[in-house]
Design an enzyme around this catalytic site. Structure first.
Site, short mmCIF file in Angstrom:
data_model
loop_
_atom_site.label_atom_id
_atom_site.label_comp_id
_atom_site.label_asym_id
_atom_site.label_seq_id
_atom_site.Cartn_x
_atom_site.Cartn_y
_atom_site.Cartn_z
N ALA A 94 0.82 -1.21 0.00
CA ALA A 94 0.00 0.00 0.00
C ALA A 94 0.86 1.27 0.00
CB ALA A 94 -0.93 -0.01 1.21
N HIS A 95 0.17 2.41 -0.06
CA HIS A 95 0.88 3.69 -0.19
C HIS A 95 1.74 4.00 1.03
CE1 HIS A 95 -2.99 5.94 1.33
NE2 HIS A 95 -2.54 5.07 2.20
#
Length: 365
Positions: free
Chosen positions: A237-238
């Site tokens: 994920a980011h």
């Protein structure tokens, strides 16, 4: 063709038991190998096949050399030595340099003359493709993305805008790097998209498995350190940061803004929650779930092994009775007056797990 055992021994620093002029041209398993093949023994479970193998040579550790019926390449780390010999005997298929007529390359993109761009690849404005890089069929390199020297994108890989890939990387089919992270702000029961303005930085010598996805950062970049190896179907994920030489097995996932240290080993289907820190040299066994930071190196596990369905269902039902059982135990302690019930009664329902490993890293936060 192939190589003589003497050549392999010299090149890879092995001792040799056997004829140095014997030649091998491929690799095979202990069971299936013939005289033209080299194999290895690293896992003790396969020791039973050593005495009957027909391989031209077996890569073994020193203590097993005498047990090998034929030639042996003796190495301290047979598996790593096998990996290097296999790469020599089975090199990647050569790809001729140049841009295929069916590729689409923006005039402002910079493609090194020694790079190869396959049919139906798309390279957008401002993208940079380094020396000897291979952009496979159907790959999309969006605006401003960079691919380092000797990196290979096998097929249908997407690099979104401004993504940077280091040198000597290998990205397998279906990889997507730099798609938007899952950033949403709640307001009156609805969700407002948060622009993801960071990018992704991938270091040198990284391998990324098929259909793995790495999201771009919300503000700062998502960072994958050098030498990281990611299996198939992983989600990063980011704003995640993964330290150098960490490996992750298939179907694992890391939620946003978590930092994983160097040289970690993350098993298949491990889930790591967001905004955590996992220190260097941590092993997470398969199916583990990490809900708090780990600050002490070591091996950690969670999840339950399989059991017969009937017994598993009974135990699952009993799990939800544990809180009531704990309350009854506390009441009994107060009745018998053992002095422990009062302290226990002060603990709220649903307190932290008592596993020593979990407790250690809970206390360290």
């Amino acid at each position: 063709m192939g190589f003589t055992l003497g050549e392999l021994a010299v090149r890879f620093g092995c001792s040799l038991k056997g004829d140095p002029d014997a030649r091998v041209s491929r690799v095979a398993t202990l069971e299936e190998a013939e005289s033209d093949a080299v194999t290895f023994l690293a896992n003790p479970k396969y020791r039973r096949h050593l005495s009957t193998t027909r391989a031209g040579a077996v890569i073994v550790e020193p203590r097993l050399a005498d047990a090998c019926p034929g030639a042996a390449l003796i190495a301290a780390n047979p598996y790593a030595t096998y990996a290097r010999i296999a790469a020599l005997l089975h090199p990647p298929l050569a790809v001729p340099a140049g841009i295929h007529a069916a590729a689409i390359v923006d005039p402002s993109a910079q493609v090194d003359p020694t790079a190869a761009v396959a049919p139906k690849a798309v390279i957008e404005a401002g993208a940079i493709i380094g020396a000897r890089a291979v952009i496979g069929p159907g790959c999309v390199i969006m605006q401003g993305a960079r691919v380092g020297a000797d990196t290979r994108l096998v097929a249908n890989v997407t690099l979104c805008h401004q993504v940077t890939i280091g040198e000597r990387c290998l990205l397998h089919p279906g990889v997507v790097i730099g798609a938007d992270g899952f950033g949403l702000a709640p307001e009156r029961g609805e969700w407002i998209k948060v622009p993801q303005v960071g990018s992704v930085q991938v270091g040198n010598d990284v391998e990324i498995g098929a259909n793995t996805t790495i999201d771009r950062g919300a503000i700062e970049d998502t960072v994958i350190g050098e030498g990281v190896k990611l299996d198939n179907q992983i989600q990063i994920a980011h704003n995640v940061r993964i330290g150098a030489h960490t490996v992750m097995a298939a179907c694992a996932g890391i939620a946003g803004s978590t930092t994983v240290g160097q040289r970690c080993m993350i098993g298949g289907m491990v889930g790591i929650a967001g905004h955590l820190t996992v220190c260097d040299d941590v092993v997470l066994t398969g199916l583990s779930f990490v809900s708090s930071s780990i600050r002490k190196p070591g091996s950690y596990s969670s999840g339950l092994p399989i059991d017969e369905t009937a017994r598993f269902r009974k135990n699952a039902a009993r799990f939800y009775q544990l809180d009531e059982l704990a309350r009854q135990v506390r009441q009994l302690r107060r009745v018998v007056g053992d002095g422990t019930g009062a302290d226990d009664a002060e603990q709220p329902s649903g307190d932290e797990p008592s596993s020593p490993a979990v407790a250690d890293h809970k206390r360290s936060e």
